[in-house]
Design a protein around this motif. Structure first.
Motif, PDB file in Angstrom:
ATOM      1  N   SER A 141      -2.690  23.969  12.923  1.00 22.58           N
ATOM      2  CA  SER A 141      -3.001  23.736  11.504  1.00 22.58           C
ATOM      3  C   SER A 141      -4.077  22.667  11.363  1.00 22.58           C
ATOM      4  CB  SER A 141      -1.742  23.354  10.728  1.00 22.58           C
ATOM      5  OG  SER A 141      -1.130  22.239  11.328  1.00 22.58           O
ATOM      6  N   ILE A 142      -4.012  21.651  12.208  1.00 21.80           N
ATOM      7  CA  ILE A 142      -5.016  20.580  12.093  1.00 21.80           C
ATOM      8  C   ILE A 142      -6.390  21.092  12.527  1.00 21.80           C
ATOM      9  CG2 ILE A 142      -5.693  18.292  12.925  1.00 21.80           C
ATOM     10  CD1 ILE A 142      -2.621  17.699  13.039  1.00 21.80           C
ATOM     11  N   ARG A 143      -6.403  21.855  13.612  1.00 23.22           N
ATOM     12  CA  ARG A 143      -7.701  22.405  14.061  1.00 23.22           C
ATOM     13  C   ARG A 143      -8.300  23.277  12.955  1.00 23.22           C
ATOM     14  NH1 ARG A 143      -5.729  22.649  19.430  1.00 23.22           N
ATOM     15  NH2 ARG A 143      -4.884  24.718  19.045  1.00 23.22           N
ATOM     16  N   TYR A 144      -7.433  24.065  12.330  1.00 20.67           N
ATOM     17  CA  TYR A 144      -7.905  24.941  11.256  1.00 20.67           C
ATOM     18  C   TYR A 144      -8.482  24.101  10.090  1.00 20.67           C
ATOM     19  CZ  TYR A 144      -8.104  28.830   8.011  1.00 20.67           C
ATOM     20  OH  TYR A 144      -8.547  29.783   7.134  1.00 20.67           O
ATOM     21  N   ALA A 145      -7.754  23.058   9.724  1.00 18.64           N
ATOM     22  CA  ALA A 145      -8.216  22.202   8.614  1.00 18.64           C
ATOM     23  C   ALA A 145      -9.511  21.491   8.981  1.00 18.64           C
ATOM     24  CB  ALA A 145      -7.125  21.196   8.249  1.00 18.64           C
TER      25      ALA A 145
ATOM     26  N   ARG B  66     -10.138  15.143   1.302  1.00 21.47           N
ATOM     27  CA  ARG B  66      -9.224  15.084   2.461  1.00 21.47           C
ATOM     28  C   ARG B  66      -8.164  16.174   2.349  1.00 21.47           C
ATOM     29  NH1 ARG B  66      -5.835   9.691   4.130  1.00 21.47           N
ATOM     30  NH2 ARG B  66      -7.966   9.000   4.486  1.00 21.47           N
ATOM     31  N   ILE B  67      -7.919  16.843   3.462  1.00 13.77           N
ATOM     32  CA  ILE B  67      -6.769  17.756   3.513  1.00 13.77           C
ATOM     33  C   ILE B  67      -5.616  16.988   4.140  1.00 13.77           C
ATOM     34  CG2 ILE B  67      -5.816  19.861   4.526  1.00 13.77           C
ATOM     35  CD1 ILE B  67      -8.599  21.111   4.371  1.00 13.77           C
ATOM     36  N   HIS B  68      -4.504  16.971   3.414  1.00 11.32           N
ATOM     37  CA  HIS B  68      -3.302  16.291   3.907  1.00 11.32           C
ATOM     38  C   HIS B  68      -2.283  17.379   4.215  1.00 11.32           C
ATOM     39  CE1 HIS B  68       0.382  13.561   2.798  1.00 11.32           C
ATOM     40  NE2 HIS B  68       0.363  13.889   4.070  1.00 11.32           N
ATOM     41  N   THR B  69      -2.134  17.654   5.509  1.00  6.99           N
ATOM     42  CA  THR B  69      -1.209  18.728   5.879  1.00  6.99           C
ATOM     43  C   THR B  69       0.026  18.133   6.564  1.00  6.99           C
ATOM     44  OG1 THR B  69      -0.999  20.836   7.027  1.00  6.99           O
ATOM     45  CG2 THR B  69      -2.506  19.239   8.024  1.00  6.99           C
ATOM     46  N   PHE B  70       1.142  18.822   6.436  1.00  6.33           N
ATOM     47  CA  PHE B  70       2.383  18.228   6.958  1.00  6.33           C
ATOM     48  C   PHE B  70       3.300  19.287   7.552  1.00  6.33           C
ATOM     49  CE2 PHE B  70       5.575  19.573   3.818  1.00  6.33           C
ATOM     50  CZ  PHE B  70       4.755  20.070   2.807  1.00  6.33           C
TER      51      PHE B  70
ATOM     52  N   TRP C 233      -2.445  14.087   8.839  1.00  7.54           N
ATOM     53  CA  TRP C 233      -1.244  14.868   9.189  1.00  7.54           C
ATOM     54  C   TRP C 233       0.009  14.022   8.988  1.00  7.54           C
ATOM     55  CZ3 TRP C 233       2.520  14.401  13.198  1.00  7.54           C
ATOM     56  CH2 TRP C 233       3.464  15.445  13.169  1.00  7.54           C
ATOM     57  N   SER C 234       1.009  14.619   8.350  1.00  4.27           N
ATOM     58  CA  SER C 234       2.286  13.930   8.138  1.00  4.27           C
ATOM     59  C   SER C 234       3.395  14.602   8.912  1.00  4.27           C
ATOM     60  CB  SER C 234       2.681  13.978   6.657  1.00  4.27           C
ATOM     61  OG  SER C 234       1.954  13.038   5.922  1.00  4.27           O
ATOM     62  N   ALA C 235       4.196  13.773   9.586  1.00  3.08           N
ATOM     63  CA  ALA C 235       5.399  14.258  10.268  1.00  3.08           C
ATOM     64  C   ALA C 235       6.534  14.133   9.256  1.00  3.08           C
ATOM     65  CB  ALA C 235       5.676  13.392  11.482  1.00  3.08           C
ATOM     66  N   GLU C 236       6.790  15.197   8.507  1.00  4.55           N
ATOM     67  CA  GLU C 236       7.818  15.070   7.470  1.00  4.55           C
ATOM     68  C   GLU C 236       9.158  14.698   8.106  1.00  4.55           C
ATOM     69  OE1 GLU C 236       8.680  18.469   4.981  1.00  4.55           O
ATOM     70  OE2 GLU C 236       9.711  17.202   3.537  1.00  4.55           O
ATOM     71  N   ASP C 237       9.872  13.803   7.451  1.00  2.31           N
ATOM     72  CA  ASP C 237      11.134  13.252   7.977  1.00  2.31           C
ATOM     73  C   ASP C 237      10.891  12.516   9.297  1.00  2.31           C
ATOM     74  OD1 ASP C 237      13.781  12.677   7.525  1.00  2.31           O
ATOM     75  OD2 ASP C 237      14.552  14.492   8.458  1.00  2.31           O
TER      76      ASP C 237
ATOM     77  N   GLY D 150      -7.642  16.514  15.887  1.00  3.98           N
ATOM     78  CA  GLY D 150      -8.651  16.048  14.943  1.00  3.98           C
ATOM     79  C   GLY D 150      -8.130  15.320  13.710  1.00  3.98           C
ATOM     80  N   ALA D 151      -6.842  15.023  13.660  1.00  2.00           N
ATOM     81  CA  ALA D 151      -6.347  14.271  12.492  1.00  2.00           C
ATOM     82  C   ALA D 151      -6.827  12.827  12.581  1.00  2.00           C
ATOM     83  CB  ALA D 151      -4.822  14.319  12.453  1.00  2.00           C
ATOM     84  N   ARG D 152      -7.343  12.322  11.462  1.00  2.00           N
ATOM     85  CA  ARG D 152      -7.839  10.944  11.471  1.00  2.00           C
ATOM     86  C   ARG D 152      -6.807   9.966  10.947  1.00  2.00           C
ATOM     87  NH1 ARG D 152     -13.838  10.987   8.948  1.00  2.00           N
ATOM     88  NH2 ARG D 152     -14.912  11.925  10.717  1.00  2.00           N
ATOM     89  N   THR D 153      -5.871  10.497  10.189  1.00  3.31           N
ATOM     90  CA  THR D 153      -4.802   9.640   9.683  1.00  3.31           C
ATOM     91  C   THR D 153      -3.486  10.298  10.064  1.00  3.31           C
ATOM     92  OG1 THR D 153      -6.166   8.983   7.806  1.00  3.31           O
ATOM     93  CG2 THR D 153      -3.804   8.595   7.599  1.00  3.31           C
TER      94      THR D 153
END
Ligand code: KIV
Ligand code: ZN
Length: 546
Positions: free
Chosen positions: A158-162, A128-132, A171-175, A195-198
């Motif tokens: 970024s999500i499309r790229y991942a 899993r790629i976890h991007t934020f 994907w995380s919404a930091e703060d 395309g983020a699943r989580t």
């Protein structure tokens, strides 16, 4: 009515409330999940390692990851691959060994981070790629220096790229907990559409309170049109001591993934403690009818492994894993527990894998009994570590009338810390002194297989010992903390010493145990130096900014 004891049932999960079933790729083997199943995402190896001083080497990370997998953790966040070559290698090694759990790597919203992350998790059957990216006004203005529209664009991009690299993207919404609701809804909707699943909504600074955080999660379910296409996740920091309460409140509002760490390790005051979450779900299934796949009987082992490796001692009164968590000291409580355990126990010690062993150990105990004892206590060590611990046990048993379980825990943890290290303490002799003849330490150290000796005097025997170490292994690290505590009672008790060192802003903790306080001190100092050597190989972790 008496509460149902955790330990009376085999999982504590309430499967009566199975509702509509959906497929979720996040959980291992893409199992069909019931609507009350909570995904446990462990980030001990990533957020946990971000605690100042809690570094772990590659081999230690793999050991922890394998135990997490055995426990039934769904997702193991193994590190932040772009942060350093060491982090990359560790994520790759974990991905190569873990077979059933999903292995996640963290990445900022940049192609470089995402590519590196995808590369590191490649060996994992489920990666899993976890991007934020930060979404709060404060973070966008001061940290990112980006306008909201640009942030929104970057989220999708970024999500499309991942997603071109892997199927499973979080994907995380930091703060997130300090983000304006309208903007958060737009970001979450865009992230899911890309395309983020989580979708993870972190309480990055541990500011939220339970009803507010639950309302935030409920608000997303009410307002984001495509929210049913993702799992909503929570990631709570413990700055106000509310991380577990916030996580559970969010689950009651619909979140189905909890990000947490063993012993609550993590940045600043740490993350939500996995053992507390899992045991709350198990013990209070009446109020929290949600299940997870964690085998709670492995909790004590995991806690000991993580504290042994990181050198972060667990506070005695820590819920679930503190050494007093199941101890009854007062007469009234002891009397009650003897009459009926549930008078003062809401969970059984067995349910967290805390076995009070019947094998009494002493100087006549042999290797086989020692091995059986270790197994009973939940340790699975390789032959080298068992042998090392056994030699030290015999030595201890010769010097100490009674060897308690606590002694064995201290001794084994101490032996495990010394696997694969460069510097080793070979011998220490102390000559006590006075004003005119200061105390002197005679020391032998092995560095990369070469043994050297020296003597040094100092302001007290501990100072002399540390000066001797510095003479044989010159370094600029500053001593920030020196702390001793007795493992058991009596003058023959083992001393457990913690030493904290700082070198150019990098801090490390070292631990050592021995009946001789000075030997324990030297072992702790040497342990800290070994950890510093590991840290030196790492570049400074890339600041968590996009
Ligand atoms: O606390 C936080 O916001 C994080 C994110 C990177 C998930 O650790
Ligand atoms: Zn965090």
């Amino acid at each position: 009515m008496l509460p149902v004891m955790a330990g009376d049932s085999d999982s504590g999960s309430d499967l009566r409330s199975v509702g509509p079933i959906r497929f979720v790729g996040a959980h291992h083997m893409s199992v069909r999940m019931d609507k009350n199943r909570v995904v446990i995402f462990d980030t001990t190896l990533r957020d946990g390692e971000q605690s100042p001083g809690a570094s772990m080497n590659l081999e230690e990370k793999v050991r922890i990851a394998l135990l997490l997998e055995e426990m039934g953790v769904d997702v193991i966040e193994a590190g932040f691959p772009i942060a350093s070559n060491g982090d990359f290698d560790a994520v790759q090694a974990v991905a190569a060994r873990v077979r059933t759990a999903t292995v996640a790597g963290l990445a900022r919203a940049t192609k470089g981070d995402i590519d590196r992350c995808a590369e590191a998790i490649k060996p994992a059957p489920r990666g899993r790629i976890h991007t934020f990216l930060s979404t709060s006004p404060l973070h966008m203005k001061f940290k990112l220096q980006m306008e909201p529209d640009k942030v929104l664009e970057k989220v999708s991009e970024s999500i499309r790229y991942a997603r071109n690299l892997v199927d499973d993207v979080e994907w995380s919404a930091e703060d997130g907990s300090r983000t304006e609701h309208d903007f958060l809804c737009r970001c979450v909707e865009a992230a899911i559409a890309a395309g983020a699943r989580t979708i993870n909504i972190p309480d990055t600074v541990g500011y939220a309170v339970p009803d507010e955080y639950a309302a935030l999660i409920a608000m997303l379910f009410n307002r984001v049109p495509n929210i049913d296409r993702a799992i909503v996740s929570v990631h709570c920091h413990n700055d106000l001591g509310l991380a577990v309460a916030n996580s559970l409140a969010a689950v009651q509002a619909g979140a189905r993934q909890i990000e947490c760490t063993v012993n609550g390790l993590g940045e600043r005051a740490g993350n939500a403690a996995m053992e507390e979450i899992v045991m709350a779900l198990r013990t209070r299934a009446d109020r929290l009818p949600y299940s997870c796949g964690v085998r709670t009987e492995l909790i004590t082992r995991a806690s000991r492994l993580v504290s042994g490796i990181t050198g972060f001692a667990v506070q005695p009164n820590k819920a679930i894993v503190g050494r007093n968590a199941f101890a009854h000291e007062s007469g009234i409580h002891q009397d009650g527990v003897l009459k009926h355990a549930q008078t003062y126990e809401i969970m059984t010690p067995d349910s967290v894998g805390l076995v009070r062993s019947n094998l009494v150990m002493g100087k006549h105990s042999g290797r086989a009994a020692f091995k059986a004892k270790l197994r009973e206590m939940g340790y699975e060590l390789d032959d080298g570590a068992v042998e090392d611990a056994f030699v030290r046990f015999k030595d201890l048993a010769d010097r100490k009338k009674e060897v308690f379980d606590e002694d064995i825990v201290a001794l084994v943890d101490d032996s495990v810390l010394r696997d694969n290290v460069r510097i080793r303490l070979k011998a220490l002799e102390i000559l006590c002194g006075n004003k005119n003849n200061p105390p002197t330490a005679g020391l032998e150290l092995e560095d990369d297989g070469v043994v050297a000796a020296c003597t040094a005097s100092g302001d007290g025997p501990v100072d002399a010992t540390f000066k001797a170490i510095k003479q044989l292994f010159p370094h600029e690290a500053r001593l920030l903390l020196y702390q001793v505590h007795a493992v058991t009672q009596g003058t023959d008790a083992q001393a457990e010493v913690t030493v904290k060192l700082d070198e150019d802003g990098k801090t490390v903790d070292g631990q050592g145990a021995d009946t001789d306080t000075l030997v324990a001190s030297a072992r702790a100092y040497v342990h800290a130096l070994n950890k510093l050597l590991v840290k030196r190989q790492k570049t400074a972790p890339a600041a968590l900014s996009a």
